[in-house]
Design an enzyme around this catalytic site. Structure first.
Site, short mmCIF file in Angstrom:
data_model
loop_
_atom_site.label_atom_id
_atom_site.label_comp_id
_atom_site.label_asym_id
_atom_site.label_seq_id
_atom_site.Cartn_x
_atom_site.Cartn_y
_atom_site.Cartn_z
N HIS A 158 -88.24 -70.15 28.95
CA HIS A 158 -87.64 -70.84 27.82
C HIS A 158 -86.63 -69.87 27.21
O HIS A 158 -86.99 -68.76 26.83
CB HIS A 158 -88.70 -71.22 26.78
CG HIS A 158 -88.12 -71.94 25.62
ND1 HIS A 158 -88.14 -73.31 25.50
CD2 HIS A 158 -87.46 -71.50 24.52
CE1 HIS A 158 -87.54 -73.68 24.38
NE2 HIS A 158 -87.11 -72.59 23.77
N CYS A 159 -85.37 -70.25 27.16
CA CYS A 159 -84.33 -69.34 26.68
C CYS A 159 -83.90 -69.73 25.27
O CYS A 159 -83.29 -70.78 25.08
CB CYS A 159 -83.12 -69.40 27.62
SG CYS A 159 -81.86 -68.21 27.20
N PRO A 160 -84.22 -68.92 24.26
CA PRO A 160 -83.79 -69.27 22.89
C PRO A 160 -82.29 -69.18 22.71
O PRO A 160 -81.72 -69.91 21.89
CB PRO A 160 -84.52 -68.24 22.02
CG PRO A 160 -84.95 -67.16 22.91
CD PRO A 160 -85.00 -67.68 24.30
N GLY A 163 -81.25 -72.42 23.72
CA GLY A 163 -81.91 -73.47 22.95
C GLY A 163 -82.60 -74.51 23.80
O GLY A 163 -82.71 -75.66 23.41
#
Lengths: 339, 157
Positions: A158-160, A163
């Protein structure tokens, strides 16, 4: 007692479980926290805006007019890849309906069914775990993202910054984003240095200061700011691109790498790898573009039951229109057999 | 946009007995493939060869969609060169094959499965996880073999 059913059409994305946000009537799908994504957008557009405003006029005149043109193309490519990664469905697996849920409705006194299923993939035993949230046995390489509360196929991470989750459907866009961003950062960094060097060579700092009084210190400090942003971005983004290039050549995901699924004593046993770097790269980057199985913009029939004895309306969401039409075909075939 | 339906209409429809799920076959990797194993619950509802033929044809459609070869490279490189904007106006090969699959399933349902009181659900509606076969109650037979109801219901075919 009379009962009346009111039917209303809603889009499927409105009824999807999970912690995603949807925009543009279901066309855009992102994670809930978007703050870091806005920061990414700001850093990229801000640095490029400074580059175009302060460096490009000088470089276009004194060096080559193709420099800003190429920078614009690269910038547009980076933005396109970023938006594609952020806004697309990463490969979310829809939750199982009650009839399909393998471990539901266990009669009292019986042992619950096993939570792990073993499958053989290319002569390698792989364990498929049962996901209690989605009520499915996760396909190989799928994983449940706790931030988005979805099972994602070929889950990478999951890449912040983006997003969104990175999975089967948007991995290649994510990789191309990191690759093109590395190139853009190196490009801007190089030409900032070239600009400073050329200005100091063309007459020294003091002469330039006399020509453009008041503006040169500002321009110099902005150039220095760009160089700093590029320098720190360079290490992280280029490093990330290198890491993902390594993963692609071995046909592994970040998730598998972190868990050590195919390293250590399991090294060389990755059943998904073609054992050939070129083939692995081609599969990940030039493979087919998988469609979304979520059908976010499909229509659902929401039936609200209102009966005179029970004033509280009961809402049920019924099947897809197409299945309903086929259901009627089955009905008509049975009516023929009724005497 | 509200419509009013009469609940009475739904009482005459055949009731659902059970749903049979044909699971994915992962023996050759993560590509989309369904198990050719015949589920025992359908033993007296449909001939074994018919269902196996349906599953085999479906698997060949999915294999065609996911094939990595000259055409997929060309599509991939062309799309990359246009920053994937071309996908806004062009249909991908996978989507074309999915439309073919949808038509195939509808045709199979009309010709083979609906007359036997079965209904295939397109795997894409179940997240490509399973091939769902809905089994409806065989009301004409009352416990006897379904072949007698098939012959009396021949006009439905």
């Amino acid at each position: 007692m009379s009962a009346v059913m009111i039917t209303r059409k809603v889009r499927k994305w409105e009824k999807l479980p999970g912690k995603n946000t949807f925009c543009c009537d279901g066309r855009v799908m992102m994670a809930r926290q978007k703050g870091v994504f806005y920061l990414t957008l700001f850093l990229i557009t801000g640095t490029c805006a400074l580059f175009f405003a302060f460096e490009c006029p000088y470089l276009a005149v004194h060096l080559c007019p193709a420099i800003p043109v190429f920078a614009v193309l690269l910038f547009l490519f980076v933005m396109a890849m970023l938006l594609r990664t952020s806004f697309s469905d990463p490969g979310v697996l829809p939750r199982a309906l009650p009839e399909e849920a393998a471990n539901g409705n266990v009669p009292a006194g019986q042992r619950p069914p096993p939570r792990i299923r073993n499958v053989q993939i290319n002569n390698q035993i792989v364990k498929l775990k049962y996901c209690y949230t989605c009520k499915i046995f996760r396909p190989p390489r799928a994983s449940h993202c706790s931030i988005c509360d979805n099972c994602v196929d070929r889950f990478d991470h999951h890449c912040p910054w983006v997003g969104n989750c990175v999975g089967k459907r948007n991995y290649r866009y994510f990789y191309l984003f990191t690759l093109s961003l590395s190139l853009l950062t190196i490009y801007i960094f190089t030409f900032d240095i070239v600009h400073v060097v050329m200005r100091s060579m063309n007459g020294g700092f003091l002469n330039t200061l006399k020509e453009t009084p008041g503006t040169y210190p500002l321009k110099l400090s902005l150039t220095v700011l760009e160089v700093l942003v590029c320098f720190f971005t360079l290490w992280s983004v280029v490093g990330l691109t290198g890491f993902h290039t390594y993963l692609i050549s071995l046909n592994q995901t970040t998730n598998e790498d972190i868990k050590g699924s195919w390293s250590g004593k399991n090294r060389g046993q990755n059943p998904y790898s073609h054992k050939n770097i070129i083939k692995n790269c081609c599969e990940v980057l030039c493979g087919p573009t998988y469609p979304s199985v979520l059908d976010r913009r499909g229509l659902l029939q929401e039936d609200t039951l209102i009966s005179s004895s029970n004033p509280v309306p009961q809402t049920t969401v019924s099947a897809h229109k197409h299945t309903h039409a086929l259901f009627l075909i089955v009905v008509s075939s049975f009516r023929h057999t009724d005497s | 946009k509200a419509e009013f339906h009469n609940l009475q209409e739904l009482r005459h429809s055949p009731s659902l007995v059970t749903k049979v799920f044909i699971q994915r076959d992962y023996s050759e990797g993560t590509m989309c493939r369904f198990q050719a194993k015949f589920p025992s619950e359908l033993d007296n509802r449909i001939e074994r060869t018919l269902l196996e033929e349906t599953v085999k044809t479906l698997n060949s459609y999915y294999a065609e969609a996911e094939k990595i070869g000259g055409q997929s490279y060309l599509e991939g490189c062309l799309a990359c060169a246009t920053a994937y904007i071309i996908f806004l106006c062009m249909e991908t090969r996978y989507e074309k094959v999915l439309r073919k699959i949808s038509g195939f399933i509808q045709e199979q349902n009309e010709k083979i499965y609906a007359p036997r009181g079965l209904l295939l659900t397109d795997p894409i509606e179940r997240g490509m996880r399973v091939l769902e076969i809905s089994v409806f109650e065989d009301r004409g037979s009352g416990g006897s073999s379904p072949s007698s109801t098939m012959s009396s219901g021949s006009s439905a075919r």
